[in-house]
Write a protein that holds these residues in place. Structure first.
Motif, PDB file in Angstrom:
ATOM      1  N   SER A 170     -94.875 -48.921  11.358  1.00  0.00           N
ATOM      2  CA  SER A 170     -96.252 -49.402  11.218  1.00  0.00           C
ATOM      3  C   SER A 170     -96.510 -49.960   9.821  1.00  0.00           C
ATOM      4  O   SER A 170     -97.417 -50.782   9.631  1.00  0.00           O
ATOM      5  N   ASN A 171     -95.717 -49.504   8.843  1.00  0.00           N
ATOM      6  CA  ASN A 171     -95.861 -49.977   7.471  1.00  0.00           C
ATOM      7  C   ASN A 171     -94.816 -51.016   7.085  1.00  0.00           C
ATOM      8  O   ASN A 171     -94.929 -51.665   6.039  1.00  0.00           O
ATOM      9  N   ASP A 172     -93.773 -51.150   7.891  1.00  0.00           N
ATOM     10  CA  ASP A 172     -92.685 -52.078   7.596  1.00  0.00           C
ATOM     11  C   ASP A 172     -92.253 -52.737   8.900  1.00  0.00           C
ATOM     12  O   ASP A 172     -91.605 -52.114   9.742  1.00  0.00           O
ATOM     13  N   ALA A 173     -92.604 -54.002   9.061  1.00  0.00           N
ATOM     14  CA  ALA A 173     -92.313 -54.721  10.305  1.00  0.00           C
ATOM     15  C   ALA A 173     -90.817 -54.893  10.544  1.00  0.00           C
ATOM     16  O   ALA A 173     -90.407 -55.231  11.660  1.00  0.00           O
ATOM     17  N   ALA A 174     -90.005 -54.640   9.523  1.00  0.00           N
ATOM     18  CA  ALA A 174     -88.553 -54.793   9.673  1.00  0.00           C
ATOM     19  C   ALA A 174     -87.932 -53.639  10.457  1.00  0.00           C
ATOM     20  O   ALA A 174     -86.794 -53.737  10.915  1.00  0.00           O
ATOM     21  N   VAL A 175     -88.660 -52.543  10.605  1.00  0.00           N
ATOM     22  CA  VAL A 175     -88.124 -51.341  11.269  1.00  0.00           C
ATOM     23  C   VAL A 175     -88.418 -51.399  12.769  1.00  0.00           C
ATOM     24  O   VAL A 175     -89.550 -51.649  13.187  1.00  0.00           O
ATOM     25  N   ARG A 176     -87.393 -51.189  13.569  1.00  0.00           N
ATOM     26  CA  ARG A 176     -87.562 -51.047  15.012  1.00  0.00           C
ATOM     27  C   ARG A 176     -86.557 -50.022  15.514  1.00  0.00           C
ATOM     28  O   ARG A 176     -85.629 -49.645  14.793  1.00  0.00           O
ATOM     29  N   HIS A 177     -86.731 -49.586  16.753  1.00  0.00           N
ATOM     30  CA  HIS A 177     -85.823 -48.569  17.270  1.00  0.00           C
ATOM     31  C   HIS A 177     -85.492 -48.831  18.724  1.00  0.00           C
ATOM     32  O   HIS A 177     -86.254 -49.468  19.454  1.00  0.00           O
ATOM     33  N   SER A 186     -84.609 -36.378   5.810  1.00  0.00           N
ATOM     34  CA  SER A 186     -83.434 -37.187   5.494  1.00  0.00           C
ATOM     35  C   SER A 186     -83.577 -38.591   6.063  1.00  0.00           C
ATOM     36  O   SER A 186     -83.264 -39.590   5.403  1.00  0.00           O
ATOM     37  N   LEU A 187     -84.040 -38.669   7.312  1.00  0.00           N
ATOM     38  CA  LEU A 187     -84.240 -39.974   7.940  1.00  0.00           C
ATOM     39  C   LEU A 187     -85.280 -40.783   7.176  1.00  0.00           C
ATOM     40  O   LEU A 187     -85.127 -42.002   6.989  1.00  0.00           O
ATOM     41  N   LEU A 188     -86.312 -40.118   6.718  1.00  0.00           N
ATOM     42  CA  LEU A 188     -87.357 -40.805   5.947  1.00  0.00           C
ATOM     43  C   LEU A 188     -86.779 -41.382   4.659  1.00  0.00           C
ATOM     44  O   LEU A 188     -87.123 -42.492   4.245  1.00  0.00           O
ATOM     45  N   ARG A 189     -85.884 -40.636   4.026  1.00  0.00           N
ATOM     46  CA  ARG A 189     -85.220 -41.136   2.810  1.00  0.00           C
ATOM     47  C   ARG A 189     -84.384 -42.372   3.122  1.00  0.00           C
ATOM     48  O   ARG A 189     -84.401 -43.363   2.391  1.00  0.00           O
ATOM     49  N   VAL A 201     -82.470 -51.276  12.274  1.00  0.00           N
ATOM     50  CA  VAL A 201     -82.387 -50.917  13.684  1.00  0.00           C
ATOM     51  C   VAL A 201     -81.999 -49.437  13.788  1.00  0.00           C
ATOM     52  O   VAL A 201     -80.860 -49.058  13.508  1.00  0.00           O
ATOM     53  N   VAL A 202     -82.951 -48.609  14.154  1.00  0.00           N
ATOM     54  CA  VAL A 202     -82.697 -47.187  14.377  1.00  0.00           C
ATOM     55  C   VAL A 202     -82.231 -47.014  15.816  1.00  0.00           C
ATOM     56  O   VAL A 202     -82.915 -47.438  16.750  1.00  0.00           O
ATOM     57  N   VAL A 203     -81.058 -46.407  15.980  1.00  0.00           N
ATOM     58  CA  VAL A 203     -80.515 -46.172  17.317  1.00  0.00           C
ATOM     59  C   VAL A 203     -80.598 -44.680  17.611  1.00  0.00           C
ATOM     60  O   VAL A 203     -79.837 -43.883  17.054  1.00  0.00           O
ATOM     61  N   PHE A 204     -81.539 -44.292  18.465  1.00  0.00           N
ATOM     62  CA  PHE A 204     -81.643 -42.893  18.869  1.00  0.00           C
ATOM     63  C   PHE A 204     -80.529 -42.612  19.882  1.00  0.00           C
ATOM     64  O   PHE A 204     -80.491 -43.200  20.965  1.00  0.00           O
ATOM     65  N   ASP A 205     -79.649 -41.700  19.506  1.00  0.00           N
ATOM     66  CA  ASP A 205     -78.517 -41.337  20.355  1.00  0.00           C
ATOM     67  C   ASP A 205     -78.962 -40.231  21.315  1.00  0.00           C
ATOM     68  O   ASP A 205     -78.713 -39.047  21.101  1.00  0.00           O
ATOM     69  N   GLY A 206     -79.628 -40.618  22.377  1.00  0.00           N
ATOM     70  CA  GLY A 206     -80.290 -39.670  23.266  1.00  0.00           C
ATOM     71  C   GLY A 206     -81.774 -39.621  22.933  1.00  0.00           C
ATOM     72  O   GLY A 206     -82.210 -40.060  21.863  1.00  0.00           O
ATOM     73  N   ASP A 207     -82.576 -39.100  23.821  1.00  0.00           N
ATOM     74  CA  ASP A 207     -84.021 -39.050  23.605  1.00  0.00           C
ATOM     75  C   ASP A 207     -84.350 -38.257  22.343  1.00  0.00           C
ATOM     76  O   ASP A 207     -83.931 -37.094  22.204  1.00  0.00           O
ATOM     77  N   PRO A 208     -85.091 -38.852  21.414  1.00  0.00           N
ATOM     78  CA  PRO A 208     -85.400 -38.157  20.154  1.00  0.00           C
ATOM     79  C   PRO A 208     -86.509 -37.133  20.332  1.00  0.00           C
ATOM     80  O   PRO A 208     -87.329 -37.244  21.259  1.00  0.00           O
ATOM     81  N   ASP A 209     -86.526 -36.146  19.445  1.00  0.00           N
ATOM     82  CA  ASP A 209     -87.666 -35.228  19.493  1.00  0.00           C
ATOM     83  C   ASP A 209     -88.895 -35.932  18.904  1.00  0.00           C
ATOM     84  O   ASP A 209     -88.788 -36.978  18.255  1.00  0.00           O
ATOM     85  N   THR A 210     -90.033 -35.365  19.133  1.00  0.00           N
ATOM     86  CA  THR A 210     -91.292 -36.006  18.757  1.00  0.00           C
ATOM     87  C   THR A 210     -91.373 -36.286  17.268  1.00  0.00           C
ATOM     88  O   THR A 210     -91.851 -37.349  16.848  1.00  0.00           O
ATOM     89  N   CYS A 211     -90.901 -35.347  16.462  1.00  0.00           N
ATOM     90  CA  CYS A 211     -90.995 -35.498  15.005  1.00  0.00           C
ATOM     91  C   CYS A 211     -90.217 -36.722  14.529  1.00  0.00           C
ATOM     92  O   CYS A 211     -90.708 -37.510  13.713  1.00  0.00           O
ATOM     93  N   LEU A 212     -88.997 -36.907  15.040  1.00  0.00           N
ATOM     94  CA  LEU A 212     -88.184 -38.051  14.622  1.00  0.00           C
ATOM     95  C   LEU A 212     -88.795 -39.364  15.089  1.00  0.00           C
ATOM     96  O   LEU A 212     -88.822 -40.354  14.348  1.00  0.00           O
ATOM     97  N   LEU A 213     -89.262 -39.373  16.322  1.00  0.00           N
ATOM     98  CA  LEU A 213     -89.870 -40.592  16.849  1.00  0.00           C
ATOM     99  C   LEU A 213     -91.106 -40.967  16.037  1.00  0.00           C
ATOM    100  O   LEU A 213     -91.306 -42.143  15.686  1.00  0.00           O
ATOM    101  N   GLU A 214     -91.923 -39.983  15.711  1.00  0.00           N
ATOM    102  CA  GLU A 214     -93.121 -40.257  14.925  1.00  0.00           C
ATOM    103  C   GLU A 214     -92.766 -40.733  13.520  1.00  0.00           C
ATOM    104  O   GLU A 214     -93.459 -41.596  12.956  1.00  0.00           O
TER     105      GLU A 214
END
Length: 339
Positions: free
Chosen positions: A57-64, A19-22, A37-50
């Motif tokens: 890495s493919n879109d410089a506009a994305v940060r978290h 869903s997040l990928l979509r 701007v992705v706001v992780f509400d608490g430490d994310p699990d590895t899958c979401l962070l990756e």
């Protein structure tokens, strides 16, 4: 450095990675300078962070960024503070924006000097799609006319009560200290009310700019023992804000909003198939709600003609204490939601 026209704020908390990928995929198609701007509400699990880092890495506009767990309201507030676009828009992690529609909103807002621009959106359910919008043509609310837009915030079928499907002038939010109230169980409508109440230029563009996917695990589809109590307290708190305006038009719109939430309580609390109650218990809860002063007054005074046809029927049935008919309506609606 190129000036950012828009910041897309995506709060993330235990969101399915697909869903997040979509959601992230929808923002990557924006054709003007922007940031996501992705706001992780608490430490994310590895899958979401990756997932996010792969998109970045493919879109410089994305940060978290990551914040201590604070809930949806707190995550959105952190996103407002961390963003740097001229406009901000909110995207839930399991929904998506429609880039062309968002671009239309930004162009309209820049052209007319708006502080907020509202768009239309699609509600994607299991088997049906609903279109929600304020009008079929663009509209501009200036000066005292902005109070007319404020009234629509309480008309849920207009699509203006949510924080998404619209853009906000970030400087206006920051300068006026407009943030989501972290103490309330419903975040969006109070935020919209606080944001719009002193605005003097609001626009509407009928372009579809958002797709909302109904989440079966959300507050309004799952059963909670305290749901009715939480909604009642929320409405009482909100009523104090509305009463402080002493504006008859806004008050009248709010009465409809109370009736709408009473219908939600009937659907997702009294007649929720997951509560396991027999007809006697349902009838007792039904009667109890209709004897609460807040609901009694709203049912007596609200003009529900701006409701959809199905909601008008439900309001009429509840107003006349038709228990068995309301039970049948809720049964049909629950089947539509859950099947």
């Amino acid at each position: 450095m190129e000036k950012l026209q828009l910041s897309v704020i995506i709060p993330v908390y235990k969101t399915p990675a697909d869903s997040l990928l979509r959601a992230l995929g929808s923002t990557s198609s924006l054709m003007f300078p922007h940031e996501t701007v992705v706001v992780f509400d608490g430490d994310p699990d590895t899958c979401l962070l990756e997932t996010v880092e792969s998109c970045a890495s493919n879109d410089a506009a994305v940060r978290h960024i990551t914040i201590p767990h604070a809930g949806l309201a707190g995550a959105r507030n952190a996103g407002i503070q961390a963003s740097s676009g001229a406009w901000v828009t909110f995207l839930d992690a399991d929904d998506e924006i429609v880039p062309a529609g968002i671009e239309d909103l930004v162009a309209y807002g820049d052209r007319h000097g708006c502080q907020l621009v509202q768009g239309s959106y699609r509600k994607q359910m299991t088997e049906t799609v609903e279109r929600c919008g304020l009008d079929s043509r663009p509209k501009l609310f200036r000066g005292g006319g902005a109070r007319n837009f404020l009234c629509t915030v309480f008309l849920v079928d207009c699509g203006t009560s949510t924080a998404w499907s619209k853009i906000f002038l970030r400087s206006y939010l920051i300068d006026n200290h407009i943030l989501f109230d972290t103490t309330l169980p419903i975040e969006d409508t109070p935020f919209m009310f606080d944001a719009v109440v002193d605005m003097d230029c609001v626009g509407f563009v009928p372009a579809c700019c958002y797709v909302y996917y109904r989440n079966e695990g959300s507050l309004v589809t799952s059963f909670r023992e305290d749901y009715a109590q939480r909604i009642q307290q929320y409405l009482k708190e909100f009523k104090r804000r509305v009463d402080s305006l002493s504006d008859a038009r806004v008050t009248a719109s709010f009465e409809q909003y109370i009736v709408f939430y009473l219908l939600l309580v009937m659907l997702h609390f009294v007649f929720n198939p997951a509560n396991g109650w027999n007809a006697q218990r349902q009838h007792a809860e039904f009667d109890h709600l209709l004897h609460i002063d807040l609901y009694q007054y709203a049912l007596e005074h609200a003009d529900c003609r701006q409701f959809s046809y199905s909601k008008r029927i439900s309001a009429f049935v509840v107003r006349h204490h038709m228990f068995y008919i309301m039970k049948m309506i809720c049964r049909l609606r629950n089947r539509q939601i859950h099947n």
